[in-house]
Design a protein around this motif. Structure first.
Motif, mmCIF file in Angstrom:
data_model
loop_
_atom_site.group_PDB
_atom_site.id
_atom_site.type_symbol
_atom_site.label_atom_id
_atom_site.label_comp_id
_atom_site.label_asym_id
_atom_site.label_seq_id
_atom_site.Cartn_x
_atom_site.Cartn_y
_atom_site.Cartn_z
ATOM 1 N N ALA A 141 -12.110 -2.304 1.643
ATOM 2 C CA ALA A 141 -12.734 -2.374 2.835
ATOM 3 C C ALA A 141 -14.027 -3.349 2.836
ATOM 4 C CB ALA A 141 -13.036 -1.101 3.535
ATOM 5 N N GLY A 142 -14.558 -3.483 1.523
ATOM 6 C CA GLY A 142 -15.712 -4.261 1.390
ATOM 7 C C GLY A 142 -16.757 -3.605 0.382
ATOM 8 N N GLY B 284 0.983 -3.230 -13.713
ATOM 9 C CA GLY B 284 1.941 -3.553 -12.642
ATOM 10 C C GLY B 284 1.596 -2.904 -11.236
ATOM 11 N N PRO B 285 2.357 -2.997 -9.802
ATOM 12 C CA PRO B 285 1.815 -2.569 -9.033
ATOM 13 C C PRO B 285 1.686 -1.031 -8.849
ATOM 14 C CG PRO B 285 4.272 -3.252 -8.952
ATOM 15 C CD PRO B 285 3.727 -3.816 -10.040
ATOM 16 N N ALA B 286 2.369 -0.230 -9.833
ATOM 17 C CA ALA B 286 2.230 1.210 -9.884
ATOM 18 C C ALA B 286 1.226 1.364 -10.988
ATOM 19 C CB ALA B 286 3.464 1.745 -9.867
ATOM 20 N N ALA B 287 0.273 0.601 -11.242
ATOM 21 C CA ALA B 287 -0.433 0.944 -12.586
ATOM 22 C C ALA B 287 -1.454 2.035 -12.158
ATOM 23 C CB ALA B 287 -1.472 -0.389 -13.086
ATOM 24 N N TRP B 288 -1.854 2.280 -11.067
ATOM 25 C CA TRP B 288 -2.676 3.598 -10.900
ATOM 26 C C TRP B 288 -1.804 4.795 -11.148
ATOM 27 C CZ3 TRP B 288 -7.108 1.185 -8.261
ATOM 28 C CH2 TRP B 288 -8.319 1.925 -8.466
ATOM 29 N N HIS B 289 -2.156 5.637 -11.882
ATOM 30 C CA HIS B 289 -1.931 7.073 -12.275
ATOM 31 C C HIS B 289 -1.668 7.722 -10.936
ATOM 32 C CE1 HIS B 289 -1.051 11.200 -13.947
ATOM 33 N NE2 HIS B 289 -0.564 10.310 -15.029
ATOM 34 N N PRO B 290 -0.807 8.845 -10.764
ATOM 35 C CA PRO B 290 -0.831 9.464 -9.443
ATOM 36 C C PRO B 290 -2.101 10.415 -9.489
ATOM 37 C CG PRO B 290 1.425 9.485 -10.541
ATOM 38 C CD PRO B 290 0.570 8.784 -11.444
ATOM 39 N N ASP B 291 -2.652 10.654 -10.449
ATOM 40 C CA ASP B 291 -3.934 11.808 -10.267
ATOM 41 C C ASP B 291 -4.831 10.687 -9.776
ATOM 42 O OD1 ASP B 291 -4.850 10.273 -12.553
ATOM 43 O OD2 ASP B 291 -4.457 12.016 -13.795
ATOM 44 N N GLY B 292 -5.000 9.447 -9.864
ATOM 45 C CA GLY B 292 -5.937 8.715 -9.180
ATOM 46 C C GLY B 292 -7.332 8.473 -10.177
ATOM 47 N N ARG B 293 -7.180 8.981 -11.264
ATOM 48 C CA ARG B 293 -8.383 9.094 -12.085
ATOM 49 C C ARG B 293 -8.136 8.205 -13.485
ATOM 50 N NH1 ARG B 293 -7.756 14.807 -11.926
ATOM 51 N NH2 ARG B 293 -6.733 14.667 -13.786
ATOM 52 N N GLY C 142 -5.135 4.870 -1.500
ATOM 53 C CA GLY C 142 -5.126 3.518 -0.899
ATOM 54 C C GLY C 142 -6.749 2.988 -0.482
ATOM 55 N N ASP C 143 -7.694 3.778 -1.099
ATOM 56 C CA ASP C 143 -9.002 3.529 -0.793
ATOM 57 C C ASP C 143 -9.667 2.461 -1.924
ATOM 58 O OD1 ASP C 143 -8.817 5.435 -2.592
ATOM 59 O OD2 ASP C 143 -10.721 6.458 -2.520
ATOM 60 N N SER D 43 0.952 -1.122 -0.023
ATOM 61 C CA SER D 43 -0.151 -0.050 -0.095
ATOM 62 C C SER D 43 0.795 1.122 -0.157
ATOM 63 C CB SER D 43 -0.937 0.062 1.352
ATOM 64 O OG SER D 43 -0.063 -0.066 2.514
ATOM 65 N N PRO D 44 0.221 2.362 -0.642
ATOM 66 C CA PRO D 44 0.997 3.800 -0.654
ATOM 67 C C PRO D 44 1.929 4.118 0.830
ATOM 68 C CG PRO D 44 -0.915 3.737 -1.943
ATOM 69 C CD PRO D 44 -1.019 2.651 -1.132
#
Length: 434
Positions: free
Chosen positions: A248-249, A266-275, A221-222, A156-157
């Protein structure tokens, strides 16, 4: 005679002691280099790519360790600036090589069929797959904190939790008295959120998956993105599914079938902007029947999905061949790991490169020939802390047995010299008292 016989003995012992001190001390040039680098650090952690960069920055190049290089357990170092894997060590099999933030090299031995673990975002811990052990790279202490059989996928971040997968298949098929099968060799796997420090774990509801292949946390992390083969036929056809879920469910937010030519980046596939979520897509031979040469010839690109809907968004980025995954971001530019495909693993080479929107590739880190993987702590990736100096492994950073091996001939020579002089004193005639 006592004075004459005692002086060489004391001199030899002192010489041995000084020799062992010299062996255990790092070279003066390395100390000077580290001090010089430290003075170039800034309070904000910014890195200068000129004149060697700042202390703690990711080096532009690392090298093979000495065959006698100490392990983390034998001589603990500091937090990692990177870890690479190579067979060119005294173990002659895949071995982790830690380079710490002061440029020290240490080995991380890997068990047979263990696989490569995960490096924590702060570079302090290495989580081993399957055996469930957490290695503190700064103390050398190792303890089991995760269930055996759990394979970690992504930290997790905040560095407090790990996404992992657990294989639930029964290893051996058993039958009852009427020849009925009593167990299931193809049970769905569990996706877990594991706390590697407290040893707790919980199952994430992503639906049924035969096998999980990759996962990534959102920057906050949500949310979690996970991919894998939903069932055995999909695994045989190499057709993966992507699911986004709140760990969380609440079940999946959305899911999409990726087919046989797209995978999570990969494990960093999520762009930093979260979108946005990054996928790796390729042109070339697809499926499990491709030869090694055909797989190596695939040309890759990065595609994006809207993280809220799963719909395609934005323009694809050409990434070239031998892409292994996105491990971080430098602003909007993805940082990719490349591992050259060769017939022998010992001839492969890992490197990191930043990919610009026009497809230009800037090499950031190069591992030695024979390297098959490369990891950088998440905090350094977040700060884009590249351009550090190129540390060389110290030949003096060796385990105790190396010093003892080198010292043994000297100690033996001293013992023989002392014995010889004692015999000479015993056979010399006494001095006359005239």
């Amino acid at each position: 005679m006592g004075q004459i016989g005692g002086r060489p003995r004391r001199t030899a012992v002192v010489g041995v002691a000084l020799g062992l001190v010299a062996l255990s001390a790092p070279p003066a040039t390395a100390t000077t280099s580290t001090a010089a680098v430290s003075t170039r650090s800034t309070s904000t952690g910014a890195v200068s790519t000129a004149a060697g960069g700042a202390a703690g920055a990711v080096p532009t190049r690392v090298r093979d360790p000495w065959l006698w290089q100490a392990t983390v357990g034998q001589r603990p170092a500091g937090p990692a600036v990177l870890v690479f894997f190579t067979e060119r060590t005294r173990y002659f099999e895949s071995t982790g090589v830690l380079v710490d933030r002061d440029g020290a090299y240490r080995l991380i031995p890997i068990g047979i069929a263990e696989g490569h673990g995960l490096l924590s975002p702060d570079g302090r811990h290495y989580l081993r797959p399957y055996v469930g052990e957490l290695l503190d790279l700064t103390t050398g202490r190792q303890r089991r904190t995760v269930s055996i059989g759990v394979y970690p996928i992504a930290w997790s971040p905040d560095g407090q939790q790990v996404l992992a997968t657990r294989d639930n298949d029964d290893d051996v098929i058993t039958y009852g008295p009427d020849n009925q099968q009593l167990n299931d060799p193809e049970k769905p796997d569990d996706l877990l959120v594991v706390d590697p420090f407290r040893g707790t774990e919980r199952v994430v509801d992503v639906g049924a998956f035969d096998t999980h292949t990759a996962a990534a946390w959102s920057p906050g992390g949500d949310l979690v993105a996970a991919t894998g083969w939903p069932d055995a036929p999909a695994r045989l056809a190499d057709r993966q599914r992507l699911v986004v879920v709140d760990p969380a469910g609440g079940g999946p937010r959305w899911q999409v079938d990726l087919g046989d030519r797209r995978i999570l980046a990969g494990p960093a596939a999520w762009h930093p902007d979260g979108r946005r979520l990054a996928l790796l897509a390729f042109d070339g031979c697809a499926g499990t029947e491709c030869t090694a040469e055909e797989a190596a010839a695939r040309t890759w690109r990065i595609e994006f999905l809207d993280a809220a809907t799963g719909h395609a968004v934005g323009q694809a980025l050409p990434a070239g061949t031998s892409v292994s995954g996105v491990i971080g971001w430098r602003g909007d530019d993805p940082v990719l790991r490349y591992v050259s495909k060769t017939e022998q693993d010992t001839d492969r080479q890992a490197m990191l490169a930043a990919l610009s929107p026009d497809g230009d590739r800037e090499v950031l880190v190069t591992a030695p020939v024979g390297s098959t993987d490369l990891m950088v702590p998440g905090d350094l990736l977040t700060r884009a802390a590249f351009g550090g100096p190129e540390p060389r492994p110290s030949a003096f950073a060796a385990p105790l047995w190396v010093y003892l091996t080198l010292a043994a001939p000297v100690l033996l020579a001293v013992a023989l010299l002392i014995r010889r002089r004692r015999r000479r004193r015993a056979t010399d005639p006494p001095a006359s008292s005239a």
